[in-house]
Design a protein around this motif. Sequence first.
Motif, PDB file in Angstrom:
ATOM      1  N   ILE A  29      37.654  50.792  47.546  1.00  0.00           N
ATOM      2  CA  ILE A  29      36.754  50.951  46.456  1.00  0.00           C
ATOM      3  C   ILE A  29      36.169  49.737  46.529  1.00  0.00           C
ATOM      4  O   ILE A  29      34.992  49.702  46.327  1.00  0.00           O
ATOM      5  N   ASN A  30      36.938  48.701  46.423  1.00  0.00           N
ATOM      6  CA  ASN A  30      36.199  47.047  46.337  1.00  0.00           C
ATOM      7  C   ASN A  30      34.977  47.163  47.232  1.00  0.00           C
ATOM      8  O   ASN A  30      33.781  46.954  47.174  1.00  0.00           O
ATOM      9  N   THR A  31      35.494  47.391  48.503  1.00  0.00           N
ATOM     10  CA  THR A  31      34.482  47.338  49.732  1.00  0.00           C
ATOM     11  C   THR A  31      33.456  48.269  49.651  1.00  0.00           C
ATOM     12  O   THR A  31      32.120  48.169  49.854  1.00  0.00           O
ATOM     13  N   LYS A  32      33.769  49.441  49.309  1.00  0.00           N
ATOM     14  CA  LYS A  32      32.715  50.614  49.291  1.00  0.00           C
ATOM     15  C   LYS A  32      31.715  50.273  48.114  1.00  0.00           C
ATOM     16  O   LYS A  32      30.472  50.245  48.196  1.00  0.00           O
ATOM     17  N   LEU A  33      32.144  50.086  46.870  1.00  0.00           N
ATOM     18  CA  LEU A  33      31.126  49.794  45.763  1.00  0.00           C
ATOM     19  C   LEU A  33      30.476  48.501  45.582  1.00  0.00           C
ATOM     20  O   LEU A  33      29.395  48.197  45.010  1.00  0.00           O
ATOM     21  N   LYS A  34      31.102  47.617  46.177  1.00  0.00           N
ATOM     22  CA  LYS A  34      30.551  46.261  46.225  1.00  0.00           C
ATOM     23  C   LYS A  34      29.565  45.964  47.645  1.00  0.00           C
ATOM     24  O   LYS A  34      29.082  44.710  47.848  1.00  0.00           O
TER      25      LYS A  34
ATOM     26  N   GLU B 157      31.723  54.853  38.338  1.00  0.00           N
ATOM     27  CA  GLU B 157      31.795  54.887  39.680  1.00  0.00           C
ATOM     28  C   GLU B 157      33.343  54.647  40.188  1.00  0.00           C
ATOM     29  O   GLU B 157      34.112  55.329  40.872  1.00  0.00           O
ATOM     30  N   SER B 158      33.806  53.777  39.254  1.00  0.00           N
ATOM     31  CA  SER B 158      35.201  53.404  39.529  1.00  0.00           C
ATOM     32  C   SER B 158      36.253  54.396  38.965  1.00  0.00           C
ATOM     33  O   SER B 158      37.147  54.800  39.807  1.00  0.00           O
TER      34      SER B 158
ATOM     35  N   TYR C 179      45.803  47.741  37.721  1.00  0.00           N
ATOM     36  CA  TYR C 179      44.811  46.942  36.944  1.00  0.00           C
ATOM     37  C   TYR C 179      44.085  46.012  37.760  1.00  0.00           C
ATOM     38  O   TYR C 179      44.767  45.162  38.543  1.00  0.00           O
ATOM     39  N   PHE C 180      42.685  46.003  37.892  1.00  0.00           N
ATOM     40  CA  PHE C 180      41.857  44.984  38.509  1.00  0.00           C
ATOM     41  C   PHE C 180      40.774  44.558  38.075  1.00  0.00           C
ATOM     42  O   PHE C 180      40.267  45.232  37.076  1.00  0.00           O
ATOM     43  N   LYS C 181      40.182  43.690  38.681  1.00  0.00           N
ATOM     44  CA  LYS C 181      38.872  42.988  38.111  1.00  0.00           C
ATOM     45  C   LYS C 181      38.180  42.716  39.331  1.00  0.00           C
ATOM     46  O   LYS C 181      38.783  42.067  40.468  1.00  0.00           O
ATOM     47  N   TYR C 182      37.113  43.111  39.479  1.00  0.00           N
ATOM     48  CA  TYR C 182      36.259  42.816  40.690  1.00  0.00           C
ATOM     49  C   TYR C 182      35.693  41.363  40.888  1.00  0.00           C
ATOM     50  O   TYR C 182      35.600  40.657  39.624  1.00  0.00           O
ATOM     51  N   PRO C 183      35.567  41.004  41.925  1.00  0.00           N
ATOM     52  CA  PRO C 183      34.844  39.771  42.209  1.00  0.00           C
ATOM     53  C   PRO C 183      33.574  39.476  41.758  1.00  0.00           C
ATOM     54  O   PRO C 183      32.755  40.661  41.727  1.00  0.00           O
ATOM     55  N   LYS C 184      33.224  38.398  41.177  1.00  0.00           N
ATOM     56  CA  LYS C 184      31.612  38.381  40.821  1.00  0.00           C
ATOM     57  C   LYS C 184      31.268  36.859  40.634  1.00  0.00           C
ATOM     58  O   LYS C 184      32.237  35.902  40.997  1.00  0.00           O
ATOM     59  N   LYS C 185      29.930  36.473  40.813  1.00  0.00           N
ATOM     60  CA  LYS C 185      29.806  34.879  41.032  1.00  0.00           C
ATOM     61  C   LYS C 185      29.747  34.477  39.785  1.00  0.00           C
ATOM     62  O   LYS C 185      29.978  33.161  39.809  1.00  0.00           O
ATOM     63  N   LYS C 186      29.492  35.156  38.631  1.00  0.00           N
ATOM     64  CA  LYS C 186      29.371  34.651  37.222  1.00  0.00           C
ATOM     65  C   LYS C 186      30.926  34.243  36.840  1.00  0.00           C
ATOM     66  O   LYS C 186      31.889  34.855  37.036  1.00  0.00           O
TER      67      LYS C 186
END
Length: 294
Positions: free
Chosen positions: A288-293, A180-181, A220-227
Amino acid sequence: MQLTDQDLAALGEAATSAALKAGELISSHSSKKLNVENKGGADSLASQVVTEVDLMAQELILEMLDKYSKLFDLGTLGEESPDNHERFEKDYFWCIDPIDGTLAFINQQHGYAVSIGLVSKSGEPVIGVIFDPLKKILYKAVKGQGAFRNGRKWTVQSAKDAPLYLVSDSSFQDHPLFNESISELKAISEDLGYNGFETQFKGGAALNACWVIEKAPACYFKYPKKKQGGGSLWDYAASACIYSEAGAWVSNMHGEPLDLNRKNSTFMNHEGILYASTKEIANKITQINTKLKR
């Protein structure tokens, strides 16, 4: 104590000398058989592996910076030693990754570098030095004094009629939002008038950030995550300073400043990271982050 421009310049030279010397050490072991261990505690193989060369390089860097740390009362945070929490007590602390991209180093592939940053207690990066020992390229920045590539002034220069580049580590290809990204990034490239879309998956965080400026227009990016994971403070401290001085964009995935002195962890997973050659590209990626997360 508040560091002056003169202090920062001197400390930038010290960090440069340490990075170059560590690079020599690393290069001298690059073709030798390595003893590889797993230190655990993170979510990817790249962040878990460590070699005796990582440890030797960090020890060398700390030794070379020791007199400056004492003179200016600086703290230290290094990847290959426990967090001693000096970063919460001192006005500034060294943030050191002796070999960023250890997996690339083990596999004798391009993508590893020495990364040394100096960060204020408030989390502001004020010095950044990244040395690519394979290509012999030194990236350096000091707050208010510009960014340099092998001694020459370095600023973002997007190529005309060029594709939008995504630069990342290989692990992103296994991310559940990868496909999707890619679709969203292709749409961004078209929307912003770039000539297609290309990807590169091979480096550690430090060189990936530098390559975004080299390959501009790029991101270059990395999505936020809980882990826990997503890179650590020492992966981004040096490049964040370089970006500020080179006129590029660096933030978390919400468009806010990176939390480079995070209170309860050294990992950056909580807010993600975002590097882009322009603010325009960065704004699109936060969308994108807002949309996909969602």
